[in-house]
Design a protein around this motif. Structure first.
Motif, mmCIF file in Angstrom:
data_model
loop_
_atom_site.group_PDB
_atom_site.id
_atom_site.type_symbol
_atom_site.label_atom_id
_atom_site.label_comp_id
_atom_site.label_asym_id
_atom_site.label_seq_id
_atom_site.Cartn_x
_atom_site.Cartn_y
_atom_site.Cartn_z
ATOM 1 N N CYS A 1 0.837 -1.208 0.000
ATOM 2 C CA CYS A 1 0.000 0.000 0.000
ATOM 3 C C CYS A 1 0.870 1.255 0.000
ATOM 4 O O CYS A 1 0.595 2.219 -0.729
ATOM 5 C CB CYS A 1 -0.899 0.028 1.243
ATOM 6 N N ASP A 2 1.915 1.245 0.805
ATOM 7 C CA ASP A 2 2.771 2.438 0.895
ATOM 8 C C ASP A 2 3.496 2.695 -0.430
ATOM 9 O O ASP A 2 3.602 3.842 -0.871
ATOM 10 C CB ASP A 2 3.782 2.272 2.037
ATOM 11 N N TRP A 3 4.019 1.620 -1.052
ATOM 12 C CA TRP A 3 4.671 1.773 -2.376
ATOM 13 C C TRP A 3 3.699 2.396 -3.361
ATOM 14 O O TRP A 3 4.040 3.319 -4.089
ATOM 15 C CB TRP A 3 5.109 0.398 -2.921
ATOM 16 N N LEU A 4 2.453 1.867 -3.345
ATOM 17 C CA LEU A 4 1.470 2.345 -4.305
ATOM 18 C C LEU A 4 1.126 3.805 -4.033
ATOM 19 O O LEU A 4 1.020 4.614 -4.960
ATOM 20 C CB LEU A 4 0.214 1.459 -4.226
ATOM 21 N N ARG A 5 0.976 4.167 -2.735
ATOM 22 C CA ARG A 5 0.643 5.560 -2.388
ATOM 23 C C ARG A 5 1.752 6.491 -2.866
ATOM 24 O O ARG A 5 1.479 7.526 -3.477
ATOM 25 C CB ARG A 5 0.452 5.702 -0.871
ATOM 26 N N LEU A 6 3.018 6.112 -2.606
ATOM 27 C CA LEU A 6 4.133 6.971 -3.016
ATOM 28 C C LEU A 6 4.208 7.048 -4.545
ATOM 29 O O LEU A 6 4.412 8.109 -5.130
ATOM 30 C CB LEU A 6 5.450 6.436 -2.430
ATOM 31 N N ALA A 7 3.990 5.875 -5.193
ATOM 32 C CA ALA A 7 4.067 5.849 -6.664
ATOM 33 C C ALA A 7 2.957 6.676 -7.291
ATOM 34 O O ALA A 7 3.138 7.254 -8.366
ATOM 35 C CB ALA A 7 3.998 4.405 -7.163
ATOM 36 N N ALA B 1 12.591 6.769 -6.765
ATOM 37 C CA ALA B 1 13.847 6.079 -6.449
ATOM 38 C C ALA B 1 14.712 6.918 -5.514
ATOM 39 O O ALA B 1 15.342 6.404 -4.585
ATOM 40 C CB ALA B 1 14.602 5.758 -7.739
ATOM 41 N N ARG B 2 14.729 8.224 -5.754
ATOM 42 C CA ARG B 2 15.527 9.100 -4.885
ATOM 43 C C ARG B 2 15.022 9.087 -3.452
ATOM 44 O O ARG B 2 15.794 9.016 -2.498
ATOM 45 C CB ARG B 2 15.442 10.537 -5.397
ATOM 46 N N LEU B 3 13.671 9.184 -3.333
ATOM 47 C CA LEU B 3 13.090 9.217 -1.993
ATOM 48 C C LEU B 3 13.354 7.908 -1.259
ATOM 49 O O LEU B 3 13.694 7.901 -0.073
ATOM 50 C CB LEU B 3 11.582 9.483 -2.087
ATOM 51 N N LEU B 4 13.209 6.797 -2.000
ATOM 52 C CA LEU B 4 13.439 5.498 -1.379
ATOM 53 C C LEU B 4 14.899 5.367 -0.946
ATOM 54 O O LEU B 4 15.202 4.843 0.132
ATOM 55 C CB LEU B 4 13.080 4.390 -2.372
ATOM 56 N N GLU C 1 7.214 3.975 3.400
ATOM 57 C CA GLU C 1 6.512 4.528 4.569
ATOM 58 C C GLU C 1 7.255 5.759 5.103
ATOM 59 O O GLU C 1 6.647 6.816 5.330
ATOM 60 C CB GLU C 1 6.421 3.448 5.646
ATOM 61 N N ALA C 2 8.566 5.627 5.263
ATOM 62 C CA ALA C 2 9.353 6.745 5.784
ATOM 63 C C ALA C 2 9.329 7.927 4.815
ATOM 64 O O ALA C 2 9.273 9.087 5.224
ATOM 65 C CB ALA C 2 10.794 6.291 6.034
ATOM 66 N N ALA C 3 9.351 7.612 3.512
ATOM 67 C CA ALA C 3 9.317 8.689 2.522
ATOM 68 C C ALA C 3 7.987 9.423 2.586
ATOM 69 O O ALA C 3 7.943 10.659 2.522
ATOM 70 C CB ALA C 3 9.553 8.118 1.121
ATOM 71 N N PRO D 1 5.676 15.711 3.396
ATOM 72 C CA PRO D 1 5.094 17.041 3.663
ATOM 73 C C PRO D 1 6.135 18.022 4.191
ATOM 74 O O PRO D 1 6.193 19.170 3.727
ATOM 75 C CB PRO D 1 4.006 16.742 4.699
ATOM 76 N N GLY D 2 6.984 17.563 5.111
ATOM 77 C CA GLY D 2 8.007 18.450 5.667
ATOM 78 C C GLY D 2 9.000 18.879 4.603
ATOM 79 O O GLY D 2 9.412 20.046 4.541
ATOM 80 N N LEU D 3 9.362 17.936 3.716
ATOM 81 C CA LEU D 3 10.319 18.210 2.654
ATOM 82 C C LEU D 3 9.779 19.295 1.722
ATOM 83 O O LEU D 3 10.495 20.234 1.334
ATOM 84 C CB LEU D 3 10.542 16.907 1.878
ATOM 85 N N ALA D 4 8.486 19.164 1.407
ATOM 86 C CA ALA D 4 7.867 20.149 0.515
ATOM 87 C C ALA D 4 7.830 21.507 1.194
ATOM 88 O O ALA D 4 8.135 22.531 0.569
ATOM 89 C CB ALA D 4 6.461 19.691 0.138
#
Lengths: 384, 384
Positions: free
Chosen positions: A7-13, A24-27, A34-36, A41-44
């Motif tokens: 689910c987390d992979w799909l949400r990020l993708a 790939a960079r975030l991962l 999940e961590a990404a 939000p903070g990164l943005a």
């Protein structure tokens, strides 16, 4: 991979403005999807970018449920079933949907692409070549378009054919390929990086083309115009280190221009099944290249590289970067003029790796902002 | 050059079994044609060869007289009017006959050759390309054959065309080119190394082809079969360090096989006048190569090299040489088998310079004794 991880992979993708390279960079930076997701939000905020529109977990669950019900399979790029050749390309999709015979992707794969308005002779040649290659154990890969693509799939339906779609797997286009689409979903393999139900937009087709070449040991171009999706696929193949092959044609036939151009640029000249097999057999096994600098996977200066990443270069950053840190795409554009210039020269002048320059140039060409000329030269759009 | 010197050159050049290479060797050894003529009988006696059949001085005078009366000009390879590019090839003819506008040979020259049974589209393309090249200041060179040759001459008749004939300048072949032959003799240039009145034999055509390429900066092949005179011309061009160009065609067109084969082997791909001009403009000025070892001009071991010379390899010596000094052609033939082998490998195994091996291989192929395969491989005739 657990259901939650999936689910987390799909949400990020599926997060808008996160493309394969950004994913790939975030991962690489955060270790897990999940961590990404937590960090996004903070990164943005730090960068003054709009709050990322991360799909809720319920949406990912609903998509996975729909995928199951449609008899479709989701493959994450870290999973064993994910096609090896595709996993090796720089901007491999983090998730793909597949339907049909997944083992076809484990055989040697050859892409065959060409004109939608192909000649009758070209269509017959493509069909017979696809059939001959299939009989020799090669899986044919194409884009299910009218013309050469359709002929390639038809010729290899019995032996093994993979259709890579620009929209969702359930979106049938062109309509006259309804039966072919259905047959491939059962006896062949359908592949897409888009969610079910997606209607492809114009920009999805060239992006899809990187998957056609990415799945393949080589790309064979038959009857293609100079400015065509087929030549974009061939360029992706070259970028991905795959073989580029072309069938020559008379200069009197405008449909031969693109293939002849590729031959000038060093593509293998193909006249027969044997020619293709000789190329494929002499190609070393595909392996992941050292990630190019453009990927930034080994790059500690992530904060410098523009959010949301190269693969969304068409979306401007929320705040313009200071000139000395101008976005690579902007730096490239600023260097262009009506005088054609090579990617190597751009690379030197922009002080960017040539691989990154080529990727940017491709994006800009797709966006119509620049013109690519024969010999890999680049100029401002509309200069000639 | 005095009349007497001219007579002596002609007598030596017209001596049976003295080819261009033998002529050059004799001249290099004896300094003048007169001295070579004096030495020839003794040289033959020493080697157990039959007495050379040197034409009497009256015959040379009669030929020069007939040449004058026909409005033809004889040019010795040491004379200023002799085309520079032709003088630079290894087996340049010691004398040529020319009729027409000799200055055409001083402009940049491009050969255009191809199928006698060319397609209508191919003929039109050749004519238009020749016209476009002519308008750009290029002299077209071809062989006055039916098909592509005729189209090339027709398209460049106004701007400058050179026809190289396999027989005498006054022998018109094919008959339907009667008017074209006549027009070229006035507005263009006819060239031949054969005496007036000579009827060409089958072996004269491939030999003539070395002059077509020899006069030219590059050779362009349009619609040629794989086993064709056009490909022999292209091979001569490569041997002579000239550019090889080819117009691609569909694999479905058997007439495209030869040109496509050349493209595989690295020929420049040509689709337009501009393509040819770009090649010609980027070619350095033609200059005489260091005479290859096969010429033997710098070779002190003349007595070892078989009489009558490489260019008459099809005539056996009067006495078989001892095995360790077997004629080069015999050494090459003895090395051949049904397994294809490269000229480089033959060169190593026969301990002969690769240039000499290539020349022998060409002779043997013309004589039908061996088969040349794609990629420059050689095998025994009829093995495949």
């Amino acid at each position: 991979m657990s259901f939650t991880e999936r689910c987390d992979w799909l949400r990020l993708a599926r997060t808008p403005r996160i493309g394969p390279v950004g994913f790939a960079r975030l991962l690489a930076r955060f270790g897990t999807a999940e961590a990404a997701l937590d960090a996004l939000p903070g990164l943005a905020r730090t960068r003054g970018a709009p709050r990322p529109d991360i799909p809720p977990r319920t949406a990912a669950e609903a998509e996975l449920d729909a995928i199951d019900r449609a008899g479709v399979r989701l493959l994450a790029s870290c999973e064993p079933g994910y096609p090896h050749a595709l996993a090796c390309i720089p901007a491999a999709p983090p998730v793909i949907l597949v339907k049909g015979q997944l083992e076809l992707a484990t055989k040697p794969c050859c892409a065959m692409v060409g004109a939608r308005n192909a000649s009758a002779a070209g269509l017959r040649f493509a069909r017979e070549l696809a059939h001959g290659l299939g009989s020799a154990g090669v899986t044919l890969v194409s884009g299910l378009a009218r013309g050469i693509d359709g002929a390639a799939h038809t010729g290899s339906l019995e032996t093994g054919t993979i259709a890579v779609l620009a929209g969702g797997l359930d979106y049938i286009y062109p309509p006259e390929h309804y039966e072919l689409h259905h047959a491939i979903s059962e006896r062949g393999l359908l592949v897409s990086e888009m969610p079910l139900g997606s209607l492809p937009t114009a920009r999805d087709f060239p992006r899809r083309n990187r998957l056609i070449s990415g799945l393949s040991t080589g790309v064979l171009v038959i009857e293609a115009a100079v400015k065509s999706g087929s030549l974009i696929t061939a360029r992706f193949a070259a970028e991905q280190g795959r073989e580029v092959m072309a069938v020559p044609g008379s200069p009197l036939d405008p449909r031969a221009r693109g293939a002849n151009q590729l031959l000038r640029d060093g593509a293998h000249l193909i006249e027969s099944v044997e020619d293709v097999l000789a190329i494929l057999e002499n190609t070393p096994a595909i392996r992941a290249e050292t990630p190019p600098a453009a990927n930034g996977l080994e790059d500690d200066t992530l904060d410098f590289i523009e959010w949301p990443g190269l693969d969304s270069a068409d979306e401007a950053p929320a705040q313009p970067a200071p000139p000395e840190q101008a976005r690579p795409a902007e730096r490239i554009k600023a260097l262009l003029s009506p005088v054609p210039i090579s990617a190597d020269e751009l690379s030197r002048q922009a002080d960017l790796p040539v691989g990154e320059v080529r990727a940017i140039v491709l994006e800009l060409e797709m966006a119509g902002e620049i013109d690519l000329l024969p010999g890999g030269l680049v100029q401002m759009s509309g200069s000639s």
